[in-house]
Design a protein around this motif. Structure first.
Motif, PDB file in Angstrom:
ATOM      1  N   UNK A   1       0.932  -1.152   0.050  1.00 48.43           N
ATOM      2  CA  UNK A   1       0.009   0.021   0.129  1.00 48.43           C
ATOM      3  C   UNK A   1       0.871   1.122   0.117  1.00 48.43           C
ATOM      4  N   UNK A   2       0.507   2.427  -0.446  1.00 50.98           N
ATOM      5  CA  UNK A   2       1.224   3.615  -0.770  1.00 50.98           C
ATOM      6  C   UNK A   2       1.312   4.183   0.822  1.00 50.98           C
ATOM      7  N   UNK A   3       0.450   3.581   1.537  1.00 46.96           N
ATOM      8  CA  UNK A   3       0.442   4.284   2.824  1.00 46.96           C
ATOM      9  C   UNK A   3       0.863   3.306   4.054  1.00 46.96           C
TER      10      UNK A   3
ATOM     11  N   UNK B   1       0.589   0.395   9.254  1.00 50.65           N
ATOM     12  CA  UNK B   1       1.075  -0.194  10.363  1.00 50.65           C
ATOM     13  C   UNK B   1       0.611   0.077  11.742  1.00 50.65           C
ATOM     14  N   UNK B   2       0.390   1.576  11.693  1.00 49.13           N
ATOM     15  CA  UNK B   2       0.056   2.076  13.175  1.00 49.13           C
ATOM     16  C   UNK B   2      -1.275   1.581  13.362  1.00 49.13           C
ATOM     17  N   UNK B   3      -2.217   1.489  12.361  1.00 46.50           N
ATOM     18  CA  UNK B   3      -3.541   1.154  12.683  1.00 46.50           C
ATOM     19  C   UNK B   3      -3.846  -0.490  13.140  1.00 46.50           C
ATOM     20  N   UNK B   4      -2.852  -1.259  12.634  1.00 42.56           N
ATOM     21  CA  UNK B   4      -3.042  -2.776  13.012  1.00 42.56           C
ATOM     22  C   UNK B   4      -2.144  -3.368  14.182  1.00 42.56           C
ATOM     23  N   UNK B   5      -1.237  -2.254  14.600  1.00 46.22           N
ATOM     24  CA  UNK B   5      -0.219  -2.783  15.756  1.00 46.22           C
ATOM     25  C   UNK B   5      -0.982  -3.143  16.707  1.00 46.22           C
ATOM     26  N   UNK B   6      -0.247  -3.996  17.529  1.00 47.86           N
ATOM     27  CA  UNK B   6      -0.747  -4.675  18.633  1.00 47.86           C
ATOM     28  C   UNK B   6       0.308  -5.487  19.349  1.00 47.86           C
ATOM     29  N   UNK B   7      -0.030  -6.010  20.724  1.00 51.21           N
ATOM     30  CA  UNK B   7       0.803  -7.000  21.317  1.00 51.21           C
ATOM     31  C   UNK B   7       1.083  -8.131  20.836  1.00 51.21           C
ATOM     32  N   UNK B   8       0.385  -8.861  19.978  1.00 53.65           N
ATOM     33  CA  UNK B   8       0.308  -9.849  19.258  1.00 53.65           C
ATOM     34  C   UNK B   8       0.648 -10.108  17.972  1.00 53.65           C
ATOM     35  N   UNK B   9       0.804  -8.686  17.483  1.00 52.06           N
ATOM     36  CA  UNK B   9       1.122  -8.331  16.045  1.00 52.06           C
ATOM     37  C   UNK B   9       2.680  -8.133  15.805  1.00 52.06           C
TER      38      UNK B   9
END
Length: 325
Positions: free
Chosen positions: A227-229, A234-242
């Motif tokens: 994705x161009x973004x 990455x900020x949106x889907x970040x998490x402790x298990x990701x």
């Protein structure tokens, strides 16, 4: 069928096989995997009576190998392709084996044709390449039209056509209801050939089951995203298990989040996706994960090698040419 119960083998202070139990069933191709020194060859030798177990026992088609009145018709094995009289021709080598069981010349001719040895059948085996020696070993294993086939590294030295031939052969024999047990260090080939796996490390079984089941429980699936973004996604889907890694500015590899979840997060934020591809783990990944603590001989190249180290060669023989090591 092959059935091993608490099978062990000790050589002096070294416990090569440590109380393993397993069953190799007819009608499927069972792969036998493990690092060098794991106990694969020793186990195969005990199955056909070449090594005597220190404890435990193993049977083939209901009996210990030595108790079969006609062993070549019960079990065909390829354990050491070079275990032949080098002064004999390929045909005479097979005729000598056939004579021990009253097998006629017609069957000798049949396995010669089946394994592609027609043009070299009258040549002395001592001049054979590794690949042609493997074909002769497979011909000997097939000589008695056995119910059970045991092959240790059968594609070693074969050209691409030969590898494909072995793959199709063992699958065909399994479909006929025969028992097929083979080892190989080629993970990509084993993934294409085997239905079931037994993985051994330091003499013990560390995994057994259908190929995809072992891969799924030993590796973590990932998702390839473009994705161009990328940074914003990455900020949106970040998490402790990701876990998110990136090798390019517009590319992400995501572990711990599913493709649907990533797609929904991108859609909600108005982020255009150019790629969203789930990637399953490979058999090679699973093998490395399972055996990382059981490898007896470690190399350092590839871990701490300099950045300008030469890449390994990927050349393979052209179809129709056997490797001659």
């Amino acid at each position: 069928m092959i059935e091993a119960t608490n099978l062990s083998k000790r050589y002096g202070d070294k416990l090569a096989v440590d109380s393993i139990s397993f069953t190799v069933e007819p009608g499927k191709v069972t792969g036998f995997l493990g690092p060098n020194g794991a106990g694969k060859s020793t186990t195969m030798r005990m199955i056909v009576g070449l090594d005597r177990p220190t404890s435990g026992h193993v049977t083939v088609n209901g009996k210990p190998y030595a108790q079969h009145a006609s062993p070549l018709t019960e079990v065909g094995s390829l354990l050491e392709a070079k275990a032949v009289h080098t002064g004999r021709s390929a045909r005479n080598h097979l005729r000598a084996l056939a004579a021990t069981h009253g097998i006629g010349d017609a069957r000798v001719t049949e396995v010669i044709e089946m394994t592609g040895l027609d043009s070299v059948a009258k040549r002395r085996v001592g001049g054979f390449s590794l690949g042609m020696g493997q074909r002769l070993g497979i011909a000997a294993a097939l000589l008695g039209d056995p119910r059970t086939l045991i092959l240790d590294e059968p594609v070693n030295g074969l050209d691409p056509e030969g590898v494909l031939w072995v793959r199709n052969l063992v699958k065909y024999l399994a479909r006929e209801g025969r028992t097929v047990f083979l080892s190989s260090h080629l993970m990509s080939e084993m993934a294409l050939t085997a239905d079931h796996l037994i993985v051994i490390g330091r003499g013990r079984i560390i995994a057994a089951g259908p190929v995809q089941e072992i891969v799924d429980r030993s590796t973590r699936a990932s998702v390839q995203v473009r994705t161009p973004h990328a940074a914003r996604l990455a900020e949106l889907i970040a998490g402790p298990e990701v876990t998110i890694t990136s090798s390019e500015s517009e590319s992400l590899v995501v572990v711990g989040a599913t493709a649907p979840a990533i797609g929904e997060a991108a859609a909600a934020a108005g982020i255009a996706l150019h790629e969203l591809t789930p990637v399953r783990g490979s058999l090679e990944d699973a093998f490395m994960s399972l055996t990382q603590d059981t490898v007896e001989y470690h190399s350092t190249f590839g871990h701490d090698a300099p950045q300008d180290a030469p890449a390994a060669s990927t050349d393979v023989p052209a179809p129709g040419q056997e490797a001659s090591r």
